[in-house]
Every structure is written in C-alpha cells, then in structure tokens.
Design an enzyme around this catalytic site. Structure first.
Site, mmCIF file in Angstrom:
data_model
loop_
_atom_site.group_PDB
_atom_site.id
_atom_site.type_symbol
_atom_site.label_atom_id
_atom_site.label_comp_id
_atom_site.label_asym_id
_atom_site.label_seq_id
_atom_site.Cartn_x
_atom_site.Cartn_y
_atom_site.Cartn_z
ATOM 1 N N ASP A 188 24.391 81.876 87.396
ATOM 2 C CA ASP A 188 23.212 81.004 87.272
ATOM 3 C C ASP A 188 23.732 79.580 87.144
ATOM 4 O O ASP A 188 23.742 78.999 86.062
ATOM 5 C CB ASP A 188 22.413 81.425 86.029
ATOM 6 C CG ASP A 188 21.232 80.508 85.791
ATOM 7 O OD1 ASP A 188 20.825 79.803 86.731
ATOM 8 O OD2 ASP A 188 20.717 80.486 84.650
ATOM 9 N N SER A 189 24.159 79.036 88.265
ATOM 10 C CA SER A 189 24.877 77.758 88.231
ATOM 11 C C SER A 189 23.972 76.584 88.571
ATOM 12 O O SER A 189 22.837 76.755 89.009
ATOM 13 C CB SER A 189 26.007 77.795 89.271
ATOM 14 O OG SER A 189 25.429 77.798 90.556
ATOM 15 N N ASP A 224 35.383 77.826 81.419
ATOM 16 C CA ASP A 224 35.123 77.733 82.846
ATOM 17 C C ASP A 224 34.937 79.143 83.417
ATOM 18 O O ASP A 224 35.830 79.998 83.298
ATOM 19 C CB ASP A 224 36.338 77.037 83.485
ATOM 20 C CG ASP A 224 36.162 76.826 84.976
ATOM 21 O OD1 ASP A 224 35.228 77.400 85.561
ATOM 22 O OD2 ASP A 224 36.968 76.076 85.552
ATOM 23 N N GLY A 225 33.801 79.381 84.054
ATOM 24 C CA GLY A 225 33.497 80.707 84.599
ATOM 25 C C GLY A 225 34.485 81.142 85.667
ATOM 26 O O GLY A 225 34.785 82.334 85.798
ATOM 27 N N ASP A 265 21.030 77.656 79.253
ATOM 28 C CA ASP A 265 19.687 77.573 78.654
ATOM 29 C C ASP A 265 19.247 78.916 78.074
ATOM 30 O O ASP A 265 18.293 78.986 77.300
ATOM 31 C CB ASP A 265 18.665 77.058 79.680
ATOM 32 C CG ASP A 265 18.694 77.850 80.977
ATOM 33 O OD1 ASP A 265 18.360 79.043 80.951
ATOM 34 O OD2 ASP A 265 19.074 77.272 82.013
ATOM 35 N N ASP A 293 23.713 73.148 91.149
ATOM 36 C CA ASP A 293 23.904 73.069 92.601
ATOM 37 C C ASP A 293 25.406 72.988 92.937
ATOM 38 O O ASP A 293 26.222 72.600 92.090
ATOM 39 C CB ASP A 293 23.180 71.821 93.146
ATOM 40 C CG ASP A 293 21.664 71.934 92.956
ATOM 41 O OD1 ASP A 293 21.132 73.049 93.085
ATOM 42 O OD2 ASP A 293 21.024 70.903 92.666
ATOM 43 N N PRO A 343 32.011 70.454 89.611
ATOM 44 C CA PRO A 343 32.715 71.634 89.105
ATOM 45 C C PRO A 343 32.071 72.949 89.547
ATOM 46 O O PRO A 343 32.738 73.982 89.631
ATOM 47 C CB PRO A 343 32.623 71.490 87.580
ATOM 48 C CG PRO A 343 31.983 70.193 87.293
ATOM 49 C CD PRO A 343 31.484 69.590 88.553
ATOM 50 N N GLU A 385 29.627 79.671 79.604
ATOM 51 C CA GLU A 385 29.004 78.372 79.921
ATOM 52 C C GLU A 385 30.030 77.289 79.576
ATOM 53 O O GLU A 385 30.603 77.303 78.494
ATOM 54 C CB GLU A 385 27.716 78.231 79.093
ATOM 55 C CG GLU A 385 27.170 76.820 78.956
ATOM 56 C CD GLU A 385 26.708 76.197 80.266
ATOM 57 O OE1 GLU A 385 25.837 76.758 80.924
ATOM 58 O OE2 GLU A 385 27.242 75.120 80.633
ATOM 59 N N HIS A 422 14.308 83.283 86.448
ATOM 60 C CA HIS A 422 15.139 84.067 85.523
ATOM 61 C C HIS A 422 14.905 85.572 85.675
ATOM 62 O O HIS A 422 15.849 86.363 85.590
ATOM 63 C CB HIS A 422 14.900 83.615 84.075
ATOM 64 C CG HIS A 422 15.470 82.260 83.796
ATOM 65 N ND1 HIS A 422 14.773 81.264 83.150
ATOM 66 C CD2 HIS A 422 16.676 81.719 84.113
ATOM 67 C CE1 HIS A 422 15.531 80.175 83.066
ATOM 68 N NE2 HIS A 422 16.687 80.431 83.640
HETATM 69 N N1 SPD Z 1 18.413 72.774 92.161
HETATM 70 C C1 SPD Z 1 18.683 73.344 90.881
HETATM 71 C C2 SPD Z 1 19.196 74.742 90.933
HETATM 72 C C3 SPD Z 1 19.554 75.218 89.565
HETATM 73 C C4 SPD Z 1 19.787 76.679 89.474
HETATM 74 N N2 SPD Z 1 20.170 77.097 88.130
HETATM 75 C C5 SPD Z 1 19.339 76.661 87.095
HETATM 76 C C6 SPD Z 1 19.659 77.196 85.737
HETATM 77 C C7 SPD Z 1 18.465 77.825 85.093
HETATM 78 N N3 SPD Z 1 18.814 78.757 84.090
#
Ligand code: SPD
Length: 281
Positions: free
Chosen positions: A156-157, A138-139, A87, A159, A163, A107, A63
C-alpha cells in the site's frame, strides 16, 4: 469559489480541488511533507507531498479492495505483511480475518503512523490490535531479508516516485516471491489505468515472468487520479477468482462483497488492451 481550497495536481493536465474546512496538522518528516486537512466533500484527508493518500469519505473502497481480495483468495492466511500503509487502513481490514495470527506493518515513516493515530482514528484503530507488529524500516530491505515467511504480502505505497519507485520494480517482485510461503498471494496498488498504462503493462509483464498466476483488478477510488484504480496480483497457486464465497460474504464491509470481488477481475476493453499490447520499451 468562496473559501479556502486544496488542489492536488494529479497529472500535468489534471487537478482535483476540495474546499478546506481546516488544516489540522502540517509537518516535514525526515521523508516527506505530511498534512492532515479537513475537507467539505471527503472529510479528513492525509496528504503526503501534496498528494491525497486517503480520505475518511472514500478510504473504505481502496482499503477493503486491496485487502480482502488477496486474503480471501488465500485458503488460510495466517502471517500477513503490509508494506507502506502507515495510516492503518489496510491493517484494519487484515485483522477482520480470524485466520490471521500476525500482521506485520513495515512503514518507513513513523510520523505517518503517529499522525493517523491522532487525526484519523477511524482508519488507524486496528494498529493497536495484539496481532499487529509495526516496524519502522524500508519495505524493500525487509522483503530482501526474509524467505518463505508470509502467506499474503500487500503493498500500500505512495505513487511510484522517489523512495517508493523500488516497490514497483521487478527485483522487488522477485524478493516478494521468495518471501512468500507456498500458496502465497501478493497484491500491490498499481495506479490509474487511465494515466499509467505503461506502468501497469510493465508490472503485469514482470509479474507474469515471476509468478505462476498474474492478474489485474480494478476499483473506483474517487480521490485518486481518474477515479478508477488498479491492483496487480501475483499468486503462487490460488486462483484470483476462486475463494470461499460464504466466508467473503460474512465480512463486515462497506464496499467489498464476493460479487464485487469476482466482478473486479472483469476488465473493461480499454484496460484489457493494456495487458494485450507489447511493452513499448
Ligand atoms: N495517488 C495516491 C495513491 C496512494 C495509494 N496509497 C495510499 C495509502 C492509503 N492507505
């Protein structure tokens, strides 16, 4: 191996297992299977579709690095967009910057935010800051609609499957470019340099076509596949390694420092090679 274990199949040939103290929460949201578990090694963890998203033990590294690098590169970030990140970990870092007047979190899954608030308050508390607006949408759609609006955009997605795949596409990066103001800076998490070489190469090539400056930097994230993670950056002007050193040093962080910011852009040869090779498709 006594006790209860959670195993994430991180690739077809690799798994990460943690001994589980307790399963705190489990539900199927409209978008995904969400679970919060408490583990011996890393403390509480957020899992989405069985994939570790964040853990109390190592979340600060990810983060801080996804947030403070773009926010310090930008000379005066006032309006910041975070896509994903329900989160609240990125938002917690974004609001440490006194220049930030507004932080918008887009989000798609309201249940991620609600669960983080309940079970991961150390990560989520920044979501209640007066400067934060949360939009459940949806971003990709959000970025398509706006123009010349944000100073910094952070993705901050999850994998790049399902979507989230659209958040790694050239069309999306073009929309991000348009949504950024002059001097705007974009950063996205772009997976493991050990296991996602083609993806990183393709993203870097796309960003180079769209932004005047494109770059890659790394940070260690023990709970993610391979333990080393990449972040792709596109800038409309500011150089990734030029920033206000003293301002960066004053941030209250546990991993990020100005020295680490600069070092993160020095790529080991096996990663530099990814960027030198031609796309293989
Ligand atoms: N392999 C998982 C990658 C996740 C990346 N984003 C996570 C969100 C944390 N805030």
């Amino acid at each position: 191996m006594k006790g209860l274990w959670f195993t994430e199949l991180q690739t077809q040939d690799l798994a990460l297992s943690c001994r589980v103290k307790a399963t705190l929460h489990r539900e199927n949201t409209p978008y995904q299977e969400l679970a919060i578990i408490d583990t011996e090694a890393y403390g509480r963890m957020l899992l989405l579709d069985g994939v570790i998203q964040t853990s109390i033990g190592d979340e600060f590294i990810y983060h801080e690095m996804i947030s403070h690098v773009p926010l310090n590169i930008h000379p005066n970030p006032r309006d910041v967009l975070v896509i994903g990140g329900g989160d609240g970990g990125v938002i917690r870092e974004v609001i440490k910057h006194s220049s930030v007047e507004k932080a918008t979190l887009v989000e798609i899954d309201a249940r991620v935010v609600a669960s983080a608030r309940e079970y991961l308050p150390e990560i989520a508390y920044g979501l209640d800051d007066a400067r934060v607006e949360i939009r459940y949408e949806d971003g990709i759609e959000h970025v398509r609609r706006v123009e010349d609006k944000y100073d910094v955009i952070i993705v901050d997605s999850t994998d790049p499957v399902g979507p989230a795949a659209g958040l790694f596409a050239a069309d999306f990066y073009r929309d991000v470019f348009r949504a950024l103001k002059e001097n705007g800076v974009f950063v996205s998490q772009t997976e493991s340099p050990l296991f996602n070489r083609e993806l990183i190469r393709r993203i870097q090539n796309d960003l180079k076509r769209i932004f005047p400056i494109a770059s890659l930097y790394l940070a260690p994230v023990p709970t993610y596949p391979g333990g080393i993670w990449s972040f792709s950056l596109g800038s409309k002007g500011p150089h990734p390694e030029s920033f206000d050193w003293d301002k960066a040093a004053r941030l209250n962080t546990r991993f990020y420092t100005p020295e680490i910011h600069r070092a993160a852009f020095y790529l080991p040869p096996f990663v530099a090679e990814i960027l030198q090779q031609e796309e293989s498709f």
